[in-house]
Design a protein around this motif. Structure first.
Motif, PDB file in Angstrom:
ATOM      1  N   LEU A   1       0.834  -1.194   0.000  1.00 48.12           N
ATOM      2  CA  LEU A   1       0.000   0.000   0.000  1.00 48.12           C
ATOM      3  C   LEU A   1       0.874   1.252   0.000  1.00 48.12           C
ATOM      4  CD1 LEU A   1      -2.590  -1.031   2.756  1.00 48.12           C
ATOM      5  CD2 LEU A   1      -2.881  -1.196   0.270  1.00 48.12           C
TER       6      LEU A   1
ATOM      7  N   ALA B   1      -2.597  -2.120  -3.278  1.00 46.88           N
ATOM      8  CA  ALA B   1      -3.183  -0.918  -3.857  1.00 46.88           C
ATOM      9  C   ALA B   1      -3.356  -1.145  -5.354  1.00 46.88           C
ATOM     10  CB  ALA B   1      -2.262   0.277  -3.610  1.00 46.88           C
TER      11      ALA B   1
ATOM     12  N   VAL C   1      -3.052   6.051   1.450  1.00 42.04           N
ATOM     13  CA  VAL C   1      -4.218   5.192   1.633  1.00 42.04           C
ATOM     14  C   VAL C   1      -5.140   5.805   2.680  1.00 42.04           C
ATOM     15  CG1 VAL C   1      -3.106   3.764   3.410  1.00 42.04           C
ATOM     16  CG2 VAL C   1      -4.987   2.814   2.068  1.00 42.04           C
TER      17      VAL C   1
END
Length: 212
Positions: free
Chosen positions: A102, A126, A106
């Motif tokens: 990620l 992601a 985020v």
């Protein structure tokens, strides 16, 4: 309670993550590391369930820490959490044992859900990381289209991506475990991937499970 270790060389980032994650009833921050070497040491001494790992750190970077953890074998699920957008980092991180990838932009609620999902056995990336993993040089060649999968194989693929074992998939679909093994083999063959992790990445890329 999910035990979480934070590894990042910026104190303000560590403090921000701790402040937010400590508000969650099912998460407990057990420690913080300022570099990769300290992260490896704390994983071994504190036995966290999930490690949030930055890539660019002094002494030992995130990839180096992943390799050390993979070699030493402690059972921890690792989510790479980085601000670096170099797509070339995704495949090496996943190959080295990361369970998630990620970026630091985020949404906080999505990060919490990612920790829970990865702790539960899912592979979670992601969208940009999933794209990099499956369109880069390391992506398996010759992906067959999803259309080649039967409806049952699509169900199996989605359950693989959710971290279910063959036994759990059999229970979910009310079929024999031997039947599930056959479906899994067919899915891997049709998608042109080598293992369940690559199948899970394919599922993430094509929207079969929520992406980070």
């Amino acid at each position: 309670m999910i035990r979480v270790l934070i590894a990042d060389d910026h104190p303000v980032v560590r403090q921000g993550l701790r402040t937010f994650l400590d508000l969650q009833d099912d998460l407990a921050i057990v420690g913080e590391a300022a570099d990769g070497a300290e992260a490896v040491s704390l994983v071994e001494s504190l036995a966290p369930d999930v490690l949030l790992l930055d890539l660019k750190m002094p002494v030992l970077d995130g990839l180096g820490a992943l390799r050390e953890l993979s070699e030493r074998g402690p059972r921890v699920r690792v989510i790479v959490l980085t601000s670096v957008s170099d797509k070339g980092d995704v495949a090496p991180a996943m190959r080295s044992g990361a369970s998630g990838f990620l970026y630091k932009d985020v949404d906080p609620a999505a990060l919490v859900q990612a920790i829970r999902s990865v702790h539960g056995g899912q592979v979670l990336l992601a969208p940009e990381a999933a794209d990099a993993m499956l369109t880069g040089a390391d992506a398996p060649a010759g992906h067959a289209p999803i259309a080649m999968l039967t409806e049952r194989e699509r169900q199996v693929l989605a359950l693989i991506a959710s971290g279910r074992s063959n036994r759990e998939i059999a229970r979910e679909l009310v079929v024999a475990e031997k039947t599930v093994k056959t479906h899994v083999s067919n899915v891997l063959m049709k998608l042109g991937v080598q293992d369940r992790t690559q199948a899970a990445l394919y599922a993430v890329r094509h929207g079969y499970v929520p992406r980070g």
